[in-house]
Design a protein around this motif. Structure first.
Motif, short mmCIF file in Angstrom:
data_model
loop_
_atom_site.label_atom_id
_atom_site.label_comp_id
_atom_site.label_asym_id
_atom_site.label_seq_id
_atom_site.Cartn_x
_atom_site.Cartn_y
_atom_site.Cartn_z
N LEU A 377 0.80 -1.22 0.00
CA LEU A 377 0.00 0.00 0.00
C LEU A 377 0.83 1.27 0.00
CD1 LEU A 377 -2.85 -1.14 2.39
CD2 LEU A 377 -2.79 -1.13 -0.10
N CYS A 378 2.08 1.19 0.44
CA CYS A 378 2.98 2.35 0.36
C CYS A 378 4.39 1.86 0.62
CB CYS A 378 2.59 3.44 1.36
SG CYS A 378 2.64 2.91 3.08
N ASP A 379 5.36 2.58 0.12
CA ASP A 379 6.75 2.23 0.39
C ASP A 379 7.06 2.51 1.86
OD1 ASP A 379 7.29 1.47 -2.22
OD2 ASP A 379 7.79 3.53 -2.82
N PRO A 380 7.81 1.64 2.52
CA PRO A 380 8.11 1.88 3.94
C PRO A 380 8.90 3.17 4.15
CG PRO A 380 8.67 -0.37 3.30
CD PRO A 380 8.38 0.38 2.04
N VAL A 381 8.52 3.89 5.18
CA VAL A 381 9.26 5.08 5.58
C VAL A 381 10.25 4.71 6.68
CG1 VAL A 381 9.07 7.38 6.60
CG2 VAL A 381 7.35 6.58 4.98
N LEU A 382 9.79 3.87 7.60
CA LEU A 382 10.63 3.40 8.70
C LEU A 382 10.56 1.89 8.78
CD1 LEU A 382 9.89 5.95 11.57
CD2 LEU A 382 12.03 5.66 10.34
N ASN A 383 9.92 1.41 9.83
CA ASN A 383 9.87 -0.02 10.10
C ASN A 383 8.47 -0.60 9.94
OD1 ASN A 383 8.89 1.45 12.29
ND2 ASN A 383 9.43 -0.14 13.75
N GLN A 384 7.57 0.15 9.32
CA GLN A 384 6.19 -0.30 9.14
C GLN A 384 5.98 -0.75 7.70
OE1 GLN A 384 5.32 -0.34 12.33
NE2 GLN A 384 3.56 1.01 12.30
N VAL A 385 5.32 -1.89 7.52
CA VAL A 385 4.98 -2.38 6.20
C VAL A 385 3.47 -2.57 6.14
CG1 VAL A 385 5.37 -4.16 4.47
CG2 VAL A 385 7.20 -3.59 6.09
N LEU A 386 2.83 -1.87 5.20
CA LEU A 386 1.37 -1.86 5.09
C LEU A 386 0.98 -2.55 3.80
CD1 LEU A 386 -1.09 -0.64 6.65
CD2 LEU A 386 -0.92 1.33 5.11
N PHE A 387 0.11 -3.57 3.89
CA PHE A 387 -0.26 -4.32 2.69
C PHE A 387 -1.62 -4.97 2.89
CE2 PHE A 387 1.54 -7.32 5.58
CZ PHE A 387 1.08 -8.59 5.26
N ARG A 388 -2.14 -5.56 1.83
CA ARG A 388 -3.40 -6.30 1.91
C ARG A 388 -3.46 -7.35 0.81
NH1 ARG A 388 -6.19 -1.13 0.13
NH2 ARG A 388 -6.76 -0.86 2.32
N CYS A 389 -4.46 -8.22 0.94
CA CYS A 389 -4.73 -9.22 -0.09
C CYS A 389 -5.71 -8.63 -1.11
CB CYS A 389 -5.31 -10.48 0.53
SG CYS A 389 -4.21 -11.31 1.70
N ALA A 390 -6.10 -9.45 -2.07
CA ALA A 390 -6.96 -8.97 -3.15
C ALA A 390 -8.34 -8.58 -2.66
CB ALA A 390 -7.06 -10.02 -4.25
N THR A 391 -8.85 -9.28 -1.62
CA THR A 391 -10.19 -9.00 -1.13
C THR A 391 -10.16 -8.78 0.38
OG1 THR A 391 -10.78 -11.30 -0.64
CG2 THR A 391 -11.12 -10.52 -2.92
N VAL A 392 -11.25 -8.20 0.89
CA VAL A 392 -11.36 -7.97 2.33
C VAL A 392 -11.33 -9.30 3.08
CG1 VAL A 392 -12.92 -7.20 4.15
CG2 VAL A 392 -12.57 -5.78 2.12
N ASP A 393 -12.09 -10.28 2.58
CA ASP A 393 -12.15 -11.58 3.26
C ASP A 393 -10.78 -12.25 3.28
OD1 ASP A 393 -14.82 -11.28 3.81
OD2 ASP A 393 -15.50 -12.48 2.09
N GLN A 394 -10.07 -12.19 2.18
CA GLN A 394 -8.75 -12.81 2.14
C GLN A 394 -7.78 -12.11 3.09
OE1 GLN A 394 -7.46 -12.77 -1.94
NE2 GLN A 394 -8.61 -14.62 -2.48
N THR A 395 -7.89 -10.81 3.21
CA THR A 395 -7.03 -10.06 4.12
C THR A 395 -7.23 -10.53 5.55
OG1 THR A 395 -7.01 -8.12 2.67
CG2 THR A 395 -6.47 -7.75 4.98
N LYS A 396 -8.49 -10.68 5.94
CA LYS A 396 -8.78 -11.13 7.30
C LYS A 396 -8.36 -12.58 7.51
CE LYS A 396 -12.68 -7.95 7.94
NZ LYS A 396 -14.14 -7.84 8.14
#
Length: 454
Positions: A377-396
């Motif tokens: 979802l965005c390039d890391p600035v520090l030590n946080q990595v933000l991402f998701r799967c293709a769907t809401v259900d798959q993410t959960k």
């Protein structure tokens, strides 16, 4: 003799626990959670066995811990406790000092004053600042914002100490649209109605946009962030603080974990201008890897801080720079001692290496995620990595699969209104091999999802 045996037993049990953290399930399994029912006992009528109490605590409690003191806990920015920090805290616990002032504990008073000065040096903040070692970033923010409001009212000619808030001039608060919940909680406790907070718009990375900053004046507190909780982004301090200074507003910076970037040469540029603020909060238990209950509230005007927080009594007076006159607590533990111990042991280069190593690991994870089928979802600035799967259900489902594996743990969040996953790298124990395990676990979980939902 009995006391020594009990303490030795506790130390042995603690050592066994630490020796197993690399092999324990990072999140406890269902059987361990069910065993917690053993604590549902009636209050005893009479004295019991201290040895049995300690055994219950260890034999039932240890298995039901989240292994945040291990190498593969990526849920939040909460580092594992460095050995020297744990050792210093254990010795300080044996001292059992009421670390309120020099008269109560000469040693705690001295060490915490040194720790405060070192903290200002490694974060390169104004050396004349007051430093209150508090229980948490929430409590430390409460201190700083209390000082801010009192000072702004004093400039309006209002005696806050005598008259309180009824009839006082209104103090406005401007916060980021993505202000951390601990800042909002502190403001709520102080009586700033959430509906009356003025929200500053942010850009796609979660940073306040200086061009859209709401109007400020001399009765305004502006709250900025060093390290947005999802992206790790930093508000652009230089232009925002310049606008605040022109308006004679107070600037507070929530730097619970992000302020430590100032101690790392490779990341220091992110904090440019942050030293122009009036107050800051940061946490030791995050990137400094100290035990919990070790945060700091820092105010540029130490005299204003001491006046706002003073707790002198006829039977207990102390200097303005005593911890009881800078923070909330009157009776308190010497929570600055583990911070001192880590700073003395790691030094500038050790702290910088710790931060930069974690940032490099986060970059490695982020670079691998797209090839594993995830949306970064965005390039890391520090030590946080933000991402998701293709769907809401798959993410959960992915998070649940990873949790059940016991190999690693991270949690869910929400970004731009949709569920997302967040990996935080902050444990001193985490190695490149642990990052390998994280990536392999993610790949396996992703393949399991595809098998179930082709």
């Amino acid at each position: 003799m009995e006391e020594q045996q009990l303490l030795s037993d506790a130390e042995a049990r603690a050592a066994r626990y630490i020796s197993k953290v690399e092999d324990m399930p990072v999140f406890p399994d269902s059987a361990s959670l069910q065993q917690l029912a053993r604590f549902d006992e009636p209050l005893p009528d009479g004295a019991g066995s201290a040895k049995d109490t300690l055994a219950l605590l260890d034999e039932t409690g240890s298995a039901a811990t989240t292994v945040s003191n291990g190498p593969r806990y990526f849920g939040f920015v909460i580092g594992a406790t460095l050995p020297i920090a744990a050792a210093a805290q254990r010795l300080a616990l044996a001292w059992d000092q009421c670390a309120s002032s020099q008269v109560n504990s000469p040693v705690a008073d001295k060490i915490e004053k040194v720790a405060a000065q070192w903290l200002l040096e490694i974060l390169d903040l104004p050396r004349e600042s007051g430093v209150a070692f508090g229980t948490s970033a929430t409590a430390s923010t409460l201190v700083c914002l209390s000082v801010a409001r009192r000072e702004l009212l004093n400039k309006c000619g209002w005696d806050f100490d005598a008259m309180g808030l009824q009839g006082a001039p209104e103090i406005k608060v401007v916060v980021s649209e993505l202000a951390h919940i601990t800042v909002l909680k502190a403001l709520r406790i102080l009586g700033f109605g959430q509906a009356r907070l003025i929200k500053a718009p942010v850009d796609n990375a979660g940073r306040i946009d200086p061009a859209r900053l709401p109007a400020l004046d001399a009765q305004t507190i502006l709250c900025l962030q060093a390290g947005e909780v999802n992206t790790g982004s930093f508000d652009p301090f230089a232009p925002l603080i310049e606008k605040a200074k022109q308006a004679d507003a107070w600037v507070h910076v929530d730097g619970a974990f992000g302020l430590w970037a100032r101690a790392a040469p490779a990341k220091r540029e992110l904090t440019t201008g942050v030293d122009g603020a009036d107050s800051w909060t940061t946490d030791g238990h995050k990137w400094l890897n100290t035990p919990y209950d070790g945060a700091a509230g820092i105010c540029r005007d130490r005299d204003a801080m001491a006046a706002a927080m003073n707790s002198d009594a006829v039977y207990s007076t102390a200097s303005p720079e005593s911890q009881k006159n800078l923070g909330i607590e009157f009776s308190r533990s010497a929570r600055g001692i583990p911070i001192w111990a880590v700073l003395r042991t790691l030094g500038r280069t050790g702290v910088a290496d710790l931060i930069e190593r974690h940032c490099a690991m986060a970059d490695r994870v982020a670079q691998a995620l797209p090839s594993l089928g995830f949306e970064l979802l965005c390039d890391p600035v520090l030590n946080q990595v933000l991402f998701r799967c293709a769907t809401v259900d798959q993410t959960k489902e992915l998070q649940q699969l990873v949790e059940r594996s016991g190999k690693v743990w991270f949690g869910t969040t929400v970004w731009n209104g949709k569920p997302a996953l967040r990996i935080s790298v902050s444990s001193w124990r985490t190695s490149d091999e642990d990052i390998d395990i994280l990536l392999n676990t993610l790949q396996s979980a992703r393949e399991s999802l595809e098998t179930v939902n082709p």
